[in-house]
Scaffold this active site. Structure first.
Site, PDB file in Angstrom:
ATOM      1  N   CYS A  21      -7.624  -2.726  -4.190  1.00 42.79           N
ATOM      2  CA  CYS A  21      -6.213  -2.312  -4.078  1.00 42.79           C
ATOM      3  C   CYS A  21      -5.330  -3.550  -4.071  1.00 42.79           C
ATOM      4  CB  CYS A  21      -5.979  -1.510  -2.791  1.00 42.79           C
ATOM      5  SG  CYS A  21      -6.461   0.217  -2.902  1.00 42.79           S
TER       6      CYS A  21
ATOM      7  N   CYS B 173       0.858  -1.199   0.000  1.00 48.60           N
ATOM      8  CA  CYS B 173       0.000   0.000   0.000  1.00 48.60           C
ATOM      9  C   CYS B 173       0.886   1.238   0.000  1.00 48.60           C
ATOM     10  CB  CYS B 173      -0.886   0.037   1.232  1.00 48.60           C
ATOM     11  SG  CYS B 173      -1.709  -1.494   1.628  1.00 48.60           S
TER      12      CYS B 173
ATOM     13  N   ARG C 141     -12.830  -1.449  -1.742  1.00 47.91           N
ATOM     14  CA  ARG C 141     -11.621  -0.707  -2.045  1.00 47.91           C
ATOM     15  C   ARG C 141     -10.391  -1.490  -1.580  1.00 47.91           C
ATOM     16  NH1 ARG C 141     -10.120   1.999  -5.972  1.00 47.91           N
ATOM     17  NH2 ARG C 141      -8.513   0.461  -5.818  1.00 47.91           N
TER      18      ARG C 141
ATOM     19  N   HIS D 298       0.970   5.082  -1.373  1.00 52.15           N
ATOM     20  CA  HIS D 298       0.247   5.925  -0.405  1.00 52.15           C
ATOM     21  C   HIS D 298       1.049   6.401   0.786  1.00 52.15           C
ATOM     22  CE1 HIS D 298      -3.570   5.682  -2.424  1.00 52.15           C
ATOM     23  NE2 HIS D 298      -3.503   4.379  -2.505  1.00 52.15           N
TER      24      HIS D 298
END
Lengths: 156, 106, 255
Positions: free
Chosen positions: C216, C164, C212, C168
């Site tokens: 992802c 992630c 979501r 991010h």
């Protein structure tokens, strides 16, 4: 029956327990095609010129047509388009998307008392022109603007 | 699920009524495929009409390239607060939808 | 799908809300929210019972504000649960439905126009609109979920060595036109977490935070992340805690 009111982003909403009825959405009689029939073959035409021909041919450029589309969007499935025709006696507004498989997206019929304005959202297949074709006093006028489309983040 | 609409109609001080309808409809072009690779049949609104009593306010003919869950906005004059606007549409399968709203000052 | 349609038809008759017509955006999420409100009241399953007694963390049947305080630890299951896991739990325990059946198809596939989980998530999240995101961090399990979430956030794996954090962990970056939220900051996490569920225009449906997380993971070429799994919940806890009281804005509208 529980009842409470909650302020939401969509306006005040009241919740009633099961059994309460909503104002029924009336089944309204469809005013069937007293006006123009939907020109189905124009909607399946594959070229801008063919569409303009069907609509009356010889569309002249006009600056009295205000056409708004975003210059670029990452969201080709939902491109807002606004058309405002300042041409007197506008009777029709048609919206074409140049690079769509079938360019004709919409025809709005404007009767007297209704302002020559229309707004909706389009699917745009690829970067290209969006046209507003306006019929006023029996003649055709046009305005176009380019809109770029691209993919957003993760291609989905 | 198709057939539902949300409509607002606001009248300005100058008497121009601004109307916007949001319609729930898949507006399927017929060119997409589902998870198994089968084509999803075309299913889209072909005609929308808005009426004020007997007076036709606007009529639209649409193709499949109008967005899913589309909006339609138009403007007109010559009405009063509290007047009722009736929307109806039909799609390529002959299915119908309708909605109604009363004009508010705004 | 048939059940969904039947539910809507039933719902439109004994519908839950009289909705004021002073809305001002074009977000089709409203239709999903209305469906969700109806589904909450709809008796279903072998027990022919609605979800009205479902405890989302603030007590049986309390929906207002519940989403902003999830995920959280639940005594009755001994687990930290997100909204979707809790909904499945209520569907099973209150309504007598089968968990596998519900979780086999929780999210809309291409061409579909909304599932039960999507509609319920939309309505329930909307009942936390403008409220601060404040999942509790009192119970040891809740704290452990945050620690696990942070670990998973930075964990790189899969064929592309993705985590992630790859996308991010920094500010002011984007992929094409899409801004990437920095989920390690309150602003980034708050904006991201608070904006789900969201109507995704390119999908034509409302997508939940559970979706979501799953998507992802898919985009990182990681194994499919299951609804309500420890991993999914931990990552949501990580974001929600980082949001540090930012307000819920869902349901929003995204690309």
């Amino acid at each position: 029956m529980k009842s409470s009111s909650i302020q939401t982003r969509f306006g005040r909403r009241w919740f009633l327990g099961a059994g309460a009825t909503l104002l029924a959405v009336a089944a309204l009689p469809m005013r069937v095609l007293a006006a123009a029939m939907r020109p189905d073959s124009t909607f399946t035409a594959t070229a801008v010129d063919a569409v303009i021909n069907d609509l009356g041919g010889n569309a002249v450029d006009s600056d009295m047509i205000e056409l708004e589309v975003p210059p670029i969007s990452d969201n080709a499935a939902n491109v807002p388009v606004v058309v405002n025709s300042k041409l007197p006696n506008t009777t029709k507004i048609a919206i074409l998307v140049e690079k769509n498989p079938n360019p004709l997206s919409a025809i709005f019929y404007i009767p007297e008392g209704t302002i020559a304005f229309a707004e909706t959202k389009l699917k745009v297949a690829q970067t290209g022109l969006v046209y507003a074709i306006v019929e006023a006093d029996g003649k055709l006028y046009k305005k176009s603007m380019e809109t770029k489309v691209t993919l957003g983040g993760c291609g989905g | 699920m198709a057939g539902r609409m949300r409509i607002r109609a606001k009248m300005s001080e100058e008497g121009v009524v601004d109307v916007k309808a949001l319609m729930r409809h898949p507006m399927e072009t017929g060119q997409r495929k589902d998870a198994e690779g089968n084509p999803i049949p075309a299913h889209f609104i072909t005609e929308v009409v808005a009426m004020l009593g007997d007076r036709e306010l606007v009529r639209a003919h649409w193709g499949a390239s109008i967005s899913q869950n589309p909006t339609l906005a138009f403007r007109f004059t010559g009405a009063n607060e509290g007047d009722q606007i009736d929307f109806s549409y039909v799609d390529n399968k002959g299915e119908k939808g309708s909605g109604t709203v009363k004009i508010k000052a705004g | 799908m048939k059940k969904l349609i039947a539910t809507i038809l039933v719902g439109s008759v004994l519908s839950v809300g009289v909705i004021a017509d002073d809305w001002d955006d074009d977000n089709p999420a409203i239709f999903f929210s209305e469906d969700g409100a109806d589904m909450w009241l709809e008796p279903q399953g072998p027990n022919e019972v609605s979800l009205e007694e479902c405890d989302l963390g603030l007590g049986a049947g309390v929906v207002e504000g519940a989403y902003a305080q999830l995920p959280r630890y639940f005594e009755d299951t001994g687990k930290v649960m997100d909204l979707e896991a809790r909904l499945v739990h209520c569907m099973v325990t209150l309504q007598g439905r089968d968990a596998d059946e519900i979780t086999a198809h929780p999210y809309s596939l291409s061409g579909e126009t909304g599932t039960e989980i999507e509609a319920l998530s939309t309505w329930i999240a909307e009942q936390s609109l403008d409220m601060p995101i404040q999942p509790p961090q009192d119970h040891d399990a809740e704290k452990a979920a945050y620690t696990l979430g942070e670990k998973l956030f930075y964990y790189r794996a899969g064929t592309h060595d993705f985590g992630c954090s790859t996308c991010h962990r920094q500010s002011n970056t984007r992929i094409r036109l899409q801004e990437l939220a920095n989920l390690t900051t309150a602003d980034g996490a708050g904006a991201a977490y608070g904006s789900y569920p969201a109507y995704r225009v390119t999908q034509g449906v409302v997508r939940s935070m559970g979706w979501r997380m799953r998507d992802c993971a898919r985009q990182q070429r990681l194994p499919e992340m299951q609804l309500g799994s420890e991993a999914s919940v931990a990552l949501q806890v990580y974001m929600a805690v980082n949001a540090d009281g930012a307000p819920m804005t869902a349901p929003t509208m995204k690309r």
